[in-house]
Design a protein around this motif. Structure first.
Motif, PDB file in Angstrom:
ATOM      1  N   ALA A 230      43.782  37.952  41.380  1.00  0.00           N
ATOM      2  CA  ALA A 230      45.045  37.346  40.919  1.00  0.00           C
ATOM      3  C   ALA A 230      45.411  37.856  39.527  1.00  0.00           C
ATOM      4  O   ALA A 230      46.392  37.396  38.932  1.00  0.00           O
ATOM      5  N   GLY A 231      44.608  38.758  38.983  1.00  0.00           N
ATOM      6  CA  GLY A 231      44.929  39.337  37.669  1.00  0.00           C
ATOM      7  C   GLY A 231      44.214  38.671  36.511  1.00  0.00           C
ATOM      8  O   GLY A 231      44.476  38.989  35.352  1.00  0.00           O
ATOM      9  N   CYS A 232      43.311  37.726  36.818  1.00  0.00           N
ATOM     10  CA  CYS A 232      42.539  37.084  35.757  1.00  0.00           C
ATOM     11  C   CYS A 232      41.383  37.990  35.349  1.00  0.00           C
ATOM     12  O   CYS A 232      40.967  38.869  36.105  1.00  0.00           O
ATOM     13  N   ALA A 248      32.888  32.758  33.433  1.00  0.00           N
ATOM     14  CA  ALA A 248      34.087  32.409  32.657  1.00  0.00           C
ATOM     15  C   ALA A 248      35.269  33.201  33.200  1.00  0.00           C
ATOM     16  O   ALA A 248      35.124  34.355  33.609  1.00  0.00           O
ATOM     17  N   VAL A 249      36.431  32.575  33.190  1.00  0.00           N
ATOM     18  CA  VAL A 249      37.635  33.229  33.694  1.00  0.00           C
ATOM     19  C   VAL A 249      38.846  32.703  32.943  1.00  0.00           C
ATOM     20  O   VAL A 249      38.881  31.536  32.548  1.00  0.00           O
ATOM     21  N   ALA A 250      39.803  33.588  32.703  1.00  0.00           N
ATOM     22  CA  ALA A 250      41.057  33.191  32.051  1.00  0.00           C
ATOM     23  C   ALA A 250      42.086  34.292  32.307  1.00  0.00           C
ATOM     24  O   ALA A 250      41.738  35.390  32.749  1.00  0.00           O
ATOM     25  N   GLY A 251      43.323  33.987  31.978  1.00  0.00           N
ATOM     26  CA  GLY A 251      44.362  35.007  32.043  1.00  0.00           C
ATOM     27  C   GLY A 251      44.194  35.988  30.896  1.00  0.00           C
ATOM     28  O   GLY A 251      43.460  35.721  29.930  1.00  0.00           O
ATOM     29  N   PRO A 252      44.899  37.136  30.959  1.00  0.00           N
ATOM     30  CA  PRO A 252      44.711  38.187  29.956  1.00  0.00           C
ATOM     31  C   PRO A 252      44.977  37.728  28.519  1.00  0.00           C
ATOM     32  O   PRO A 252      44.360  38.239  27.589  1.00  0.00           O
TER      33      PRO A 252
END
Ligand code: IPD
Length: 284
Positions: A230-232, A248-252
């Protein structure tokens, strides 16, 4: 010559099967949720397992054996079964078992397919709502046919993050310290009770990011691929792949700040209190 993990026909087949298995298993979980389930404990008195977890994993393993005999499986409730094809299925029959037992409608079936150790396809089906999140490597991530693009472009200070805790009291104490250090740096925190759905929530933008220490492969294998497609940005400790030390995951926009904060905390002030990992293969 291409490695098996980049064979598009194989990856497509695995992605279709992952979605079919996750959807079918979620229907089975729904049937269990309509009646009284038998609850017992695993690694600690708070680590619950039900007859629904076990029956659903048995169903998944039987479907895999029928569709692709020779593939390996790793399941939360059944441990590891060896294979001979290079494909391994990583299964969580009910991710969010405590929610399931309490009747909180947030638990999922998580199915990932790895080729030579790398996840190439994943599906997470929210058993209560029926929502199906899916991804295949290089092919994007989808929720019920809608392409996913990750969270809002907010910096860490404005981000609402998900997190979670393990089942061991000592591990939880250290997770609490980490949370206390992160909390002043973000907009808010949610603890929703299903790691795979938390990762999918970042993929669809219902959370801005997520972090947890102590996860097992079945908790993050499918959800991490879905978030990444999804682009994360998805990371473990010090830019390594996600593992029991950190997922860990987040948007750019928020990712670099989140990852360096977690690296700093886990290597610095919180390292003296020991590892936050818990056994990755919990006894059933
Ligand atoms: C748990 C859930 C929870 C996370 C725990 C996991 P389970 O999985 O994903 O949100 O915080 O670390 O163990 O036990 O319900 O399959």
């Amino acid at each position: 010559m291409d490695d098996a993990g980049s064979d598009p026909d194989l990856v497509r087949e695995l992605a279709e099967l992952a979605a079919e298995f996750a959807r079918g298993a979620a229907a089975l979980v729904r049937r269990f949720s309509a009646r009284r389930v038998v609850v017992s404990t695993k690694s600690t008195d708070t680590d619950l397992v039900t007859d629904a977890d076990r029956a659903t994993e048995r169903w998944l393993v039987a479907q895999i054996a029928r569709a692709r005999p020779g593939d390996a499986t790793l399941g939360e409730e059944g441990g590891a079964r060896a294979g001979r094809t290079g494909v391994r299925w990583v299964l969580d029959p009910i991710d969010g078992t405590v929610n399931f037992v309490l009747g909180l409608r947030r638990y999922a079936v998580s199915v990932a397919a790895e080729v030579d150790g790398a996840a190439v396809a994943g599906a997470v089906c929210d058993a209560a709502s029926g929502e199906l999140f899916r991804a295949q490597r290089g092919g994007g991530a989808y929720l019920d046919g809608r392409r996913l693009h990750g969270p809002r472009p907010v910096p860490l200070a404005q981000a609402v993050l998900g997190t979670g805790f393990g089942y061991d009291a000592g591990v939880r104490a250290r997770q609490g310290e980490l949370l206390a250090a992160v909390l002043p740096r973000v907009a808010d925190i949610r603890r929703l009770g299903s790691a795979s759905l938390d990762l999918c929530a970042v993929a669809v933008g219902r959370l801005d990011g997520y972090f947890e220490t102590g996860l097992s492969p079945w908790d993050h294998a499918a959800g991490a691929l879905i978030a990444s497609e999804a682009g994360c940005l998805v990371s473990g400790l010090r830019a390594e792949p996600p593992d029991e030390r950190l997922t860990a995951v987040a948007g750019p926009v928020a990712a670099a700040e989140l990852f360096s904060l977690l690296d700093e905390l886990l290597a610095g002030p919180l390292s003296s209190s020991g590892s936050t990992s818990q056994p990755s293969a919990r006894p059933s």
